[in-house]
Design a protein around this motif. Structure first.
Motif, short mmCIF file in Angstrom:
data_model
loop_
_atom_site.label_atom_id
_atom_site.label_comp_id
_atom_site.label_asym_id
_atom_site.label_seq_id
_atom_site.Cartn_x
_atom_site.Cartn_y
_atom_site.Cartn_z
N ASP A 1 0.80 -1.22 0.00
CA ASP A 1 0.00 0.00 0.00
C ASP A 1 0.83 1.27 0.00
O ASP A 1 0.31 2.36 -0.11
N PHE A 2 2.13 1.17 0.17
CA PHE A 2 2.98 2.34 0.25
C PHE A 2 3.99 2.33 -0.89
O PHE A 2 5.18 2.13 -0.69
N THR A 3 3.51 2.55 -2.11
CA THR A 3 4.38 2.44 -3.27
C THR A 3 5.42 3.54 -3.36
O THR A 3 6.53 3.28 -3.80
N ALA A 4 5.12 4.76 -2.95
CA ALA A 4 6.10 5.85 -3.05
C ALA A 4 7.32 5.58 -2.18
O ALA A 4 8.45 5.66 -2.65
N PRO A 5 7.15 5.24 -0.88
CA PRO A 5 8.33 4.94 -0.08
C PRO A 5 9.12 3.75 -0.62
O PRO A 5 10.35 3.76 -0.61
N THR A 6 8.44 2.74 -1.10
CA THR A 6 9.12 1.58 -1.65
C THR A 6 9.91 1.98 -2.89
O THR A 6 11.06 1.55 -3.07
N ALA A 7 9.34 2.83 -3.72
CA ALA A 7 10.03 3.29 -4.93
C ALA A 7 11.25 4.13 -4.57
O ALA A 7 12.28 4.07 -5.25
N ARG A 8 11.16 4.91 -3.50
CA ARG A 8 12.30 5.74 -3.09
C ARG A 8 13.47 4.88 -2.64
O ARG A 8 14.62 5.15 -2.99
N LEU A 9 13.19 3.84 -1.87
CA LEU A 9 14.25 2.93 -1.43
C LEU A 9 14.84 2.20 -2.63
O LEU A 9 16.06 2.08 -2.76
N ALA A 10 13.99 1.74 -3.53
CA ALA A 10 14.47 1.04 -4.74
C ALA A 10 15.32 1.98 -5.59
O ALA A 10 16.35 1.57 -6.14
N GLY A 11 14.89 3.25 -5.71
CA GLY A 11 15.66 4.22 -6.48
C GLY A 11 17.02 4.48 -5.86
O GLY A 11 18.02 4.62 -6.58
N TYR A 12 17.08 4.55 -4.55
CA TYR A 12 18.35 4.73 -3.82
C TYR A 12 19.30 3.58 -4.15
O TYR A 12 20.45 3.79 -4.54
N ARG A 13 18.80 2.36 -4.01
CA ARG A 13 19.65 1.19 -4.26
C ARG A 13 20.06 1.10 -5.72
O ARG A 13 21.22 0.79 -6.03
N ALA A 14 19.14 1.37 -6.63
CA ALA A 14 19.44 1.31 -8.07
C ALA A 14 20.49 2.35 -8.45
O ALA A 14 21.37 2.08 -9.27
N ALA A 15 20.40 3.55 -7.87
CA ALA A 15 21.37 4.61 -8.17
C ALA A 15 22.77 4.21 -7.70
O ALA A 15 23.75 4.45 -8.39
N LEU A 16 22.84 3.57 -6.53
CA LEU A 16 24.15 3.09 -6.05
C LEU A 16 24.72 2.07 -7.01
O LEU A 16 25.89 2.15 -7.41
N LEU A 17 23.90 1.08 -7.38
CA LEU A 17 24.36 0.04 -8.29
C LEU A 17 24.76 0.63 -9.64
O LEU A 17 25.77 0.24 -10.22
N GLY A 18 23.99 1.60 -10.11
CA GLY A 18 24.29 2.26 -11.38
C GLY A 18 25.62 3.01 -11.35
O GLY A 18 26.26 3.19 -12.38
N ALA A 19 26.04 3.43 -10.16
CA ALA A 19 27.31 4.13 -10.00
C ALA A 19 28.45 3.16 -9.66
O ALA A 19 29.56 3.58 -9.35
N GLY A 20 28.14 1.85 -9.70
CA GLY A 20 29.15 0.84 -9.39
C GLY A 20 29.42 0.69 -7.91
O GLY A 20 30.48 0.19 -7.51
N LEU A 21 28.47 1.10 -7.08
CA LEU A 21 28.64 1.01 -5.63
C LEU A 21 27.70 -0.05 -5.07
O LEU A 21 26.61 -0.27 -5.59
N ALA A 22 28.11 -0.68 -4.00
CA ALA A 22 27.28 -1.69 -3.35
C ALA A 22 26.31 -1.02 -2.38
O ALA A 22 26.68 -0.08 -1.68
N ALA A 23 25.09 -1.52 -2.35
CA ALA A 23 24.13 -1.04 -1.37
C ALA A 23 24.50 -1.70 -0.03
O ALA A 23 24.70 -2.90 0.03
#
Length: 180
Positions: free
Chosen positions: A27-49
């Motif tokens: 039921d809380f898609t925005a917070p879930t998307a924010r966490l996923a975006g954080y992790r994806a951005a790290l991975l995209g920059a070659g960094l480990a979450a």
């Protein structure tokens, strides 16, 4: 993604995340998307979450203070924090100041929402078009009421990075490397 791109563009590599316990709940898609975006951005920059750099701020000012203190008292603290709401970001700033850290010289902090208090605290944030979100939601409800067969559609509305004084370039003296 916008908040993380901003922090990564400033040279930050150890970026903490302050979110809420609602992440992962359907039921809380925005917070879930924010966490996923954080992790994806790290991975995209070659960094480990790193789960140790993720803290629960309960989507409140007080929760942001507790989470900020938890992250900043680590032996290898982040140089920046992405908070999933402006209220939590303001709490992180307060925790940093109580620990004797300067924002943004020692720690960059960014939030989301462009809350009415964000300008008062000079908080860098990602503004969302709240009035437009409400208008679109109301339109969808009215369509659903008048057309029972209608299915809700996903509508993406633009956000805007609002750069203020709580983010700055990575301070090389504050940068920490693993094993140091």
């Amino acid at each position: 993604a916008t908040a993380m791109e901003h922090l990564l563009g400033l040279g930050h590599r150890r970026i903490g995340y302050v979110g809420g316990a609602t992440e992962g709940v359907l039921d809380f898609t925005a917070p879930t998307a924010r966490l996923a975006g954080y992790r994806a951005a790290l991975l995209g920059a070659g960094l480990a979450a790193e789960p140790a750099l993720e803290a629960n701020g309960e989507f409140t000012f007080a929760g942001g203070m507790r989470a900020g203190r938890e992250l900043l008292e680590r032996t290898d603290p982040p140089s920046a924090v992405f908070a999933a709401s402006d209220e939590m970001a303001i709490g992180v700033i307060r925790a940093a100041r109580e620990l004797g850290l300067r924002v943004p010289e020692d720690l960059s902090v960014i939030g989301i929402d462009d809350h009415e208090m964000a300008g008062f605290f000079d908080l860098t944030t990602v503004a969302q078009p709240a009035h437009e979100q409400g208008r679109v939601a109301a339109q969808q409800v009215l369509r659903a009421l008048s057309h029972p067969e209608w299915k809700p559609e996903q509508i993406l509305l633009p956000t805007q990075l609002v750069v203020r004084t709580t983010t700055g370039p990575l301070n090389p003296r504050r940068a920490r490397r693993p094993g140091r």
